[in-house]
Design an enzyme around this catalytic site. Structure first.
Site, PDB file in Angstrom:
ATOM      1  N   CYS A  88      52.352   8.271  86.135  1.00 30.45           N
ATOM      2  CA  CYS A  88      53.580   7.799  85.482  1.00 30.45           C
ATOM      3  C   CYS A  88      54.802   8.307  86.246  1.00 30.45           C
ATOM      4  O   CYS A  88      55.140   7.780  87.295  1.00 30.45           O
ATOM      5  CB  CYS A  88      53.591   8.221  84.012  1.00 30.45           C
ATOM      6  SG  CYS A  88      54.801   7.330  83.002  1.00 30.45           S
ATOM      7  N   HIS A 118      48.472   6.083  82.199  1.00 28.35           N
ATOM      8  CA  HIS A 118      47.977   7.437  81.931  1.00 28.35           C
ATOM      9  C   HIS A 118      46.453   7.407  81.817  1.00 28.35           C
ATOM     10  O   HIS A 118      45.903   7.297  80.721  1.00 28.35           O
ATOM     11  CB  HIS A 118      48.582   7.973  80.628  1.00 28.35           C
ATOM     12  CG  HIS A 118      50.035   8.318  80.722  1.00 28.35           C
ATOM     13  ND1 HIS A 118      50.476   9.599  80.994  1.00 28.35           N
ATOM     14  CD2 HIS A 118      51.139   7.550  80.579  1.00 28.35           C
ATOM     15  CE1 HIS A 118      51.800   9.601  81.022  1.00 28.35           C
ATOM     16  NE2 HIS A 118      52.230   8.378  80.771  1.00 28.35           N
ATOM     17  N   GLU A 169      44.367   9.712  81.940  1.00 29.66           N
ATOM     18  CA  GLU A 169      43.790  10.875  81.260  1.00 29.66           C
ATOM     19  C   GLU A 169      43.425  10.596  79.809  1.00 29.66           C
ATOM     20  O   GLU A 169      42.515  11.245  79.252  1.00 29.66           O
ATOM     21  CB  GLU A 169      44.763  12.070  81.316  1.00 29.66           C
ATOM     22  CG  GLU A 169      46.045  11.929  80.523  1.00 29.66           C
ATOM     23  CD  GLU A 169      47.197  11.305  81.289  1.00 29.66           C
ATOM     24  OE1 GLU A 169      48.357  11.517  80.898  1.00 29.66           O
ATOM     25  OE2 GLU A 169      46.928  10.598  82.278  1.00 29.66           O
TER      26      GLU A 169
END
Length: 530
Positions: free
Chosen positions: A363, A490, A492
């Site tokens: 990001c 993102h 994750e």
């Protein structure tokens, strides 16, 4: 799964990471408490914004109903209107099938955050009391989580905090069926007997979650204490519930304990004073490292410590930050908001590019790489993001036009969005298994300015992934570099213990020289597209 958070915010979206840890983003764009991220990772489900109930959501719904006249002129009160709203929300969520199933789950887990006795949690406790009465004892199992501290030099485990919290809970009309006691060391038998006597809970229903080598051992110690049998008995599910299938989980927990080698990852961020601000990033690094038979050694670096100004104001911190960065095997810059530490992040990205250190930008981290190359390769010294400098003529990162500039909550590009690979043979595509597209979660207001894309690509920064309009740049890779990747999304948030996120896996593989041998075959990569 329902998480009840008693704060007045409608969601976690506007909370500072220093205030409440990371904001976890769901597929549907819900900005929720990081606890929902733990639930998604542990039980491998996909939750929605409705799985997170806050006091703000409840009061907002009640007030909207009052304005519409739904209460037919009655005086709107906490009881019954607020408590009824909480009960209806919980029951509504519990009846929704999850993960493609056609029928609702057998059990709905409800977590009430906060501390027993907090004034803000009182409506939720009363709603749960009413719910337990209406559902019946065989359909309601209350597990009370409490700390058993050790005080004094003799190391005595103290039960008074648990006794007092259970007494307070019973005074509010709720009696625990099980106690889940947190402690540093396993509870001794006399402590369990004392808790049973004073808390009116059978000894076999007193669970002890003590400190373990890694978090993956927690389900195993609960199984060893027969927690599942106590819950099954309380909910009368003996006919439909079998023994827990934890062989794979056991192998995972034990294999981590046996890992001896580690990899140093420099995490350069804004909120390094509270590591929970990057909880999902930390977990994704853990998943990826374990997949490469390594333990992650995260080197926390405050981005501002790398800046030239810090060399004057705090030379020791500056020198230590740079020594840590240069001693790491790879560099990761995660997401963030605001201009603090941006110069330090740009210097870290520049160091990774010039010294061929594996780099992953997430990001903001991707935007940092664009700004850095624009300044130091293209010669656009005033290149910047519109977020940090509204006056520069070279906005290589710009504000998205459809997003509100006056409201902060729930106004970003949020949730699961599709990214198409424009270059199927690119490294990131291979990491994902060479699919035509991937679906990942987003949370941002600013994006790469498409007007500068041709210039950036001429400098070797290739935009290998974009959205369906081809105007939103989603993935960048630096040409002639071992691993220099930036993603606007993102990754994750969708990483799982047994399904690590491909960009994170690629970073760890590159840091440990495992990437080159597998770079020509998707079979060499861990992870898959959604």
């Amino acid at each position: 799964m329902t998480l009840c958070d008693p704060y007045l915010n409608t969601d976690a979206g506007t909370m500072s990471p220093f205030e409440h840890g990371e904001v976890f983003v769901l597929d549907d764009g819900g900005e929720v408490d990081l606890d929902l991220g733990n639930y998604e990772r542990f039980i491998d489900v996909t939750l929605t914004r409705d799985n997170n109930i806050t006091t703000g959501k409840i009061y907002q719904s009640v007030i909207e109903k009052e304005r519409r006249g739904d209460y037919l002129g009655k005086t709107v009160q906490v009881i019954p209107h607020v408590t009824d709203e909480i009960k209806q929300w919980i029951q509504s969520v519990s009846s929704v099938p999850v993960d493609g199933q056609t029928r609702p789950a057998d059990v709905c887990v409800i977590e009430l955050g906060g501390t027993v006795g907090d004034i803000e949690s009182m409506p939720f406790i009363e709603a749960l009391r009413q719910l337990s009465f209406s559902l019946g004892k065989e359909n309601f199992c209350l597990i009370h989580v409490s700390l058993v501290p050790v005080l004094g030099v003799v190391g005595e485990q103290k039960t008074k905090p648990t006794q007092h919290s259970v007494r307070e809970l019973r005074a509010l009309g709720l009696t625990p069926d099980l106690l889940a006691c947190r402690s540093a060391q396993p509870l001794i038998g006399s402590v369990k007997e004392k808790l049973s006597q004073f808390c009116h809970v059978p000894v076999e229903n007193i669970l002890n979650i003590h400190d373990v080598p890694n978090l993956w051992h927690v389900p195993l110690i609960l199984r060893n204490q027969k927690a599942h049998e106590a819950i099954i008995k309380q909910l009368n599910l003996a006919r439909s519930a079998g023994p827990p299938e934890l062989r794979d989980w056991t192998d995972m927990a034990e294999s981590y304990d046996n890992l001896n080698n580690s990899v140093k990852v420099a995490l350069v961020g804004k909120y390094t004073n509270l590591t929970d601000s990057y909880l999902s990033v930390v977990k994704a690094l853990l998943h990826a490292s374990v997949a490469c038979s390594l333990k992650p050694s995260i080197q926390w670096i405050a981005a501002s410590d790398l800046e030239d100004a810090t060399a004057i104001s705090a030379p020791d911190a500056h020198a230590e930050a740079w020594e840590t960065l240069k001693g790491s095997s790879c560099i990761l810059i995660p997401g963030g908001f605001g201009d603090r530490g941006i110069s330090g992040m740009i210097l870290a990205a520049k160091y990774a590019r010039e010294n061929r250190v594996p780099y992953l930008g997430i990001c903001l981290g991707m935007q940092i790489s664009v700004i850095e190359i624009s300044r130091h390769v293209l010669g656009l010294e005033d290149a910047d993001s519109e977020e940090f400098n509204k006056d520069t003529p070279n906005h290589v990162v710009m504000y998205m036009p459809e997003v509100s500039k006056t409201h902060m909550g729930n106004t970003m590009r949020l949730g699961c969005r599709r990214t198409f690979f424009s270059k199927p043979d690119c490294l990131t595509s291979k990491l994902y298994g060479s699919p035509p597209h991937v679906d990942e979660r987003h949370r941002h207001r600013y994006e790469v300015n498409p007007s500068f894309v041709p210039m950036l690509e001429s400098a070797g920064l290739h935009f290998v992934g974009c959205d369906e309009s081809r105007n939103r740049m989603e993935i960048v890779e630096l040409q002639d570099h071992p691993f220099y990747v930036g993603v606007q999304f993102h990754p994750e948030f969708k990483s799982r213990p047994r399904r690590p996120s491909p960009p994170f896996t690629g970073l760890i593989m590159a840091a440990t020289k495992q990437l080159g041998a597998n770079s020509n075959s998707s079979n060499g990569f861990v992870g898959a597209s959604d």
